[in-house]
Design a protein around this motif. Structure first.
Motif, PDB file in Angstrom:
ATOM      1  N   GLY A  16       0.803  -1.214   0.000  1.00 46.34           N
ATOM      2  CA  GLY A  16       0.000   0.000   0.000  1.00 46.34           C
ATOM      3  C   GLY A  16       0.835   1.262   0.000  1.00 46.34           C
ATOM      4  N   ARG A  17       2.097   1.173   0.468  1.00 45.35           N
ATOM      5  CA  ARG A  17       2.984   2.337   0.455  1.00 45.35           C
ATOM      6  C   ARG A  17       3.672   2.429  -0.898  1.00 45.35           C
ATOM      7  N   VAL A  18       3.775   3.628  -1.427  1.00 46.68           N
ATOM      8  CA  VAL A  18       4.458   3.836  -2.699  1.00 46.68           C
ATOM      9  C   VAL A  18       5.969   3.810  -2.471  1.00 46.68           C
ATOM     10  N   VAL A  19       6.647   2.979  -3.236  1.00 46.05           N
ATOM     11  CA  VAL A  19       8.106   2.980  -3.259  1.00 46.05           C
ATOM     12  C   VAL A  19       8.527   3.756  -4.502  1.00 46.05           C
ATOM     13  N   THR A  20       9.296   4.798  -4.315  1.00 52.16           N
ATOM     14  CA  THR A  20       9.613   5.694  -5.420  1.00 52.16           C
ATOM     15  C   THR A  20      10.528   5.036  -6.447  1.00 52.16           C
ATOM     16  N   ARG A  21      10.469   5.555  -7.643  1.00 53.15           N
ATOM     17  CA  ARG A  21      11.373   5.085  -8.702  1.00 53.15           C
ATOM     18  C   ARG A  21      12.829   5.246  -8.272  1.00 53.15           C
ATOM     19  N   ARG A  22      13.132   6.383  -7.676  1.00 54.28           N
ATOM     20  CA  ARG A  22      14.511   6.646  -7.252  1.00 54.28           C
ATOM     21  C   ARG A  22      14.987   5.615  -6.234  1.00 54.28           C
ATOM     22  N   ALA A  23      14.135   5.274  -5.275  1.00 53.24           N
ATOM     23  CA  ALA A  23      14.515   4.283  -4.263  1.00 53.24           C
ATOM     24  C   ALA A  23      14.789   2.930  -4.902  1.00 53.24           C
ATOM     25  N   LEU A  24      13.957   2.537  -5.848  1.00 57.04           N
ATOM     26  CA  LEU A  24      14.154   1.248  -6.505  1.00 57.04           C
ATOM     27  C   LEU A  24      15.404   1.260  -7.387  1.00 57.04           C
ATOM     28  N   GLU A  25      15.636   2.360  -8.087  1.00 59.43           N
ATOM     29  CA  GLU A  25      16.842   2.454  -8.910  1.00 59.43           C
ATOM     30  C   GLU A  25      18.099   2.383  -8.048  1.00 59.43           C
ATOM     31  N   ASN A  26      18.070   3.039  -6.896  1.00 57.47           N
ATOM     32  CA  ASN A  26      19.225   2.994  -6.000  1.00 57.47           C
ATOM     33  C   ASN A  26      19.415   1.609  -5.394  1.00 57.47           C
ATOM     34  N   LEU A  27      18.331   0.891  -5.206  1.00 61.46           N
ATOM     35  CA  LEU A  27      18.421  -0.476  -4.696  1.00 61.46           C
ATOM     36  C   LEU A  27      19.051  -1.404  -5.733  1.00 61.46           C
ATOM     37  N   LEU A  28      18.591  -1.308  -6.960  1.00 59.02           N
ATOM     38  CA  LEU A  28      19.041  -2.227  -8.006  1.00 59.02           C
ATOM     39  C   LEU A  28      20.400  -1.867  -8.578  1.00 59.02           C
ATOM     40  N   TRP A  29      20.668  -0.570  -8.690  1.00 60.88           N
ATOM     41  CA  TRP A  29      21.930  -0.116  -9.281  1.00 60.88           C
ATOM     42  C   TRP A  29      22.546   0.969  -8.383  1.00 60.88           C
ATOM     43  N   PRO A  30      23.039   0.588  -7.188  1.00 64.22           N
ATOM     44  CA  PRO A  30      23.479   1.597  -6.216  1.00 64.22           C
ATOM     45  C   PRO A  30      24.663   2.436  -6.674  1.00 64.22           C
ATOM     46  N   ASP A  31      25.466   1.918  -7.572  1.00 61.82           N
ATOM     47  CA  ASP A  31      26.675   2.637  -7.983  1.00 61.82           C
ATOM     48  C   ASP A  31      26.661   2.982  -9.472  1.00 61.82           C
TER      49      ASP A  31
END
Length: 241
Positions: free
Chosen positions: A186-201
């Motif tokens: 139910g909580r929105v996970v932002t695009r930025r958060a997911l991008e940082n999770l998948l490709w942190p560097d």
């Protein structure tokens, strides 16, 4: 800098509880030694090389224990600790590993919310034992290993996702996205958060995440689950039921 570890390849203790760990350390050699040893103990280890990458990972995923250096680029360890405690409001146990041996540094860091403080050089066996102690103390407060939204569930320990009785065959990044979304349906996970999770560097194009979401949504749809929603211009979420 790390003490010798002749026991690093000893048999894994059957009583050792495997943890989801985040190790935050900018020294590549130290980081490699820690990851190798902890994985031999059966733990699953994520890494971050600087403070901002650590914050991104902490925002997107829940860990059993965080191992944190203080002298980090971009944001130091105390800033990461404040972010974890004050911004995210999480009680995740934190073991600080640092070369700062002054009493004032230790007191300040513990006051900010660190649970343990170990000065370099250290024995890797002691690090592993302190992780286990912190994990045992916090077992009543960590997020459940079983995450669920309606008929969709994820067993974090077994890394197995299901829709009802149907097992989903997901690629690693699809599994990471699903876990981040299931931590709080139910909580929105932002695009930025997911991008940082998948490709942190890495800096990735806008299509990279869209492609991963497409793969996850396809797998869910094939299993009869249609609760993955796009919140346009913001991110993604799962239906609560």
């Amino acid at each position: 800098m790390i003490a010798a570890h002749s026991t690093a390849r000893s048999a894994i203790n059957a009583d050792t509880a495997a943890c989801q760990l985040l190790v935050v350390e900018d020294d590549v050699t130290i980081l490699a030694n820690l990851v190798e040893y902890l994985e031999l103990q059966g733990h699953q280890v994520d890494v971050a090389y600087d403070g901002l990458a650590a914050q991104h990972r902490l925002a997107a995923r829940t860990y059993d224990v965080v191992i944190l250096d203080l002298g980090l680029p971009r944001a130091d360890g105390q800033a990461v600790l404040q972010y974890l405690r004050n911004t995210l409001g999480l009680a995740t146990p934190v073991l600080v590993l640092t070369a700062r041996d002054a009493l004032s540094s230790k007191l300040d860091t513990l006051a900010l919310g660190a649970d343990d403080y170990l000065v370099k050089p250290y024995a890797l066996a002691e690090v592993a034992m302190r992780v286990q102690v912190l994990h045992r103390r916090a077992r009543g407060t960590v997020v459940s290993d079983l995450l669920q939204a309606g008929t969709l569930c994820l067993d974090r320990r077994r890394r197995e996702a299901r829709v009802q009785d149907q097992v989903l065959h997901l690629m690693p990044r699809s599994m990471q996205i699903l876990e981040a979304l299931l931590l709080d349906p139910g909580r929105v996970v932002t695009r930025r958060a997911l991008e940082n999770l998948l490709w942190p560097d890495e800096d990735v194009g806008s299509d990279a995440l869209r492609g991963q979401i497409h793969l996850l949504r396809k797998a869910l749809s094939q299993a009869g689950y249609d609760g993955l929603e796009t919140v346009h211009g913001v991110g993604y979420r799962l239906k609560c039921a």
